[in-house]
Enzyme design. Structure first.
Site, PDB file in Angstrom:
ATOM      1  N   GLU A 116       0.848  -1.198   0.000  1.00 60.86           N
ATOM      2  CA  GLU A 116       0.000   0.000   0.000  1.00 60.86           C
ATOM      3  C   GLU A 116       0.878   1.240   0.000  1.00 60.86           C
ATOM      4  O   GLU A 116       1.756   1.384   0.855  1.00 60.86           O
ATOM      5  CB  GLU A 116      -0.917  -0.005   1.223  1.00 60.86           C
ATOM      6  CG  GLU A 116      -1.665   1.287   1.482  1.00 60.86           C
ATOM      7  CD  GLU A 116      -2.547   1.702   0.313  1.00 60.86           C
ATOM      8  OE1 GLU A 116      -2.427   2.864  -0.134  1.00 60.86           O
ATOM      9  OE2 GLU A 116      -3.348   0.853  -0.159  1.00 60.86           O
TER      10      GLU A 116
ATOM     11  N   ASP B 228       5.214   2.052  -3.333  1.00 61.44           N
ATOM     12  CA  ASP B 228       4.555   1.988  -4.632  1.00 61.44           C
ATOM     13  C   ASP B 228       4.701   0.567  -5.180  1.00 61.44           C
ATOM     14  O   ASP B 228       5.803   0.026  -5.244  1.00 61.44           O
ATOM     15  CB  ASP B 228       5.206   2.994  -5.587  1.00 61.44           C
ATOM     16  CG  ASP B 228       4.563   2.982  -6.956  1.00 61.44           C
ATOM     17  OD1 ASP B 228       4.947   2.123  -7.782  1.00 61.44           O
ATOM     18  OD2 ASP B 228       3.676   3.813  -7.206  1.00 61.44           O
TER      19      ASP B 228
ATOM     20  N   ASP C  66      -5.968  -4.332  -6.592  1.00 61.97           N
ATOM     21  CA  ASP C  66      -7.088  -3.420  -6.351  1.00 61.97           C
ATOM     22  C   ASP C  66      -6.505  -2.049  -6.055  1.00 61.97           C
ATOM     23  O   ASP C  66      -6.438  -1.606  -4.907  1.00 61.97           O
ATOM     24  CB  ASP C  66      -7.937  -3.927  -5.182  1.00 61.97           C
ATOM     25  CG  ASP C  66      -9.175  -3.061  -4.947  1.00 61.97           C
ATOM     26  OD1 ASP C  66      -9.389  -2.106  -5.708  1.00 61.97           O
ATOM     27  OD2 ASP C  66      -9.912  -3.351  -3.984  1.00 61.97           O
TER      28      ASP C  66
END
Length: 217
Positions: free
Chosen positions: A89, A121, A139
């Site tokens: 994340e 990242d 996602d």
């Protein structure tokens, strides 16, 4: 009657401004003024994981790109198939909210010893030859057809798909969450993987969410 939205916290994120707001019993995350995610349903986020893990055996290594409100991570841990779940994340504040306001949405999944949390990242992290994984669940942002942060588009490019494919074991599966159908992305996916399936997931409001399932032989 329309429910009143209360801003719980604002923060400068790595990809722009983030805001967490409470609406009734639920939370919404807003990125750069655009709705990004909420805690109302989560069925498609859970299905993202179930489709990635179907036909898989216990002891696998799973990568989840994008923590969100924790629905996907909670589903992965609930399955008991994963020996290790790596969650990447980019936004520190999303991680912080998952430990506080949003912790109940995932049953405080970040505290599970099977979880490896990476604050980075995803594309940068993947380029360091991390892997291989039995399954990858992607996602990030609103999916390939509508990214709030331009930088996220790289993950859905031909180069990004090639990188994701390389990080899968033979027989591995990539699942990709999208807020809508993305025909150009699906065509690119079919060039990068051996088998591709599109699953439509009805939602209470608006167009169905879409999950793309891509496999390597």
């Amino acid at each position: 009657m329309m429910e009143t939205a209360t801003i719980m916290e604002r923060a400068a994120g790595r990809l722009g401004e983030l805001a967490l707001r409470a609406v009734g019993d639920h939370y919404e995350v807003i990125s750069n003024g655009v709705f990004l995610m909420d805690t109302r349903n989560g069925e498609s986020e859970r299905l993202l994981v179930r489709l990635a893990l179907r036909h898989k055996r216990a002891g696998l290594r799973l990568l989840i790109g994008g923590l969100g409100v924790g629905f996907s991570l909670a589903e992965a841990l609930r399955s008991n198939l994963a020996e290790c779940v790596t969650v990447v994340e980019i936004e520190p504040k999303i991680i912080a909210w998952n430990r506080t306001f949003l912790a109940s949405c995932s049953g405080d999944a970040l505290s599970d010893p099977r979880v490896e949390l990476v604050n980075e990242d995803l594309a940068v992290w993947l380029r360091r030859n991390e892997g291989p994984f039995d399954a990858i669940c992607l996602d990030v942002d609103n999916g390939p057809a509508w990214t709030v942060a331009d930088a996220n588009g790289a993950l859905y490019s031909d180069e990004g798909l090639a990188l994701l494919s390389e990080r899968l074991k033979p027989g591995g599966t990539l699942t990709v969450w999208s807020a809508a159908e993305a025909q150009n992305f699906e065509e690119a996916l079919r060039l990068a993987f051996d088998k591709v399936e599109m699953v439509s997931v009805p939602v209470p409001r608006g167009e169905p969410d879409v999950i793309y399932v891509a496999s390597r032989y």
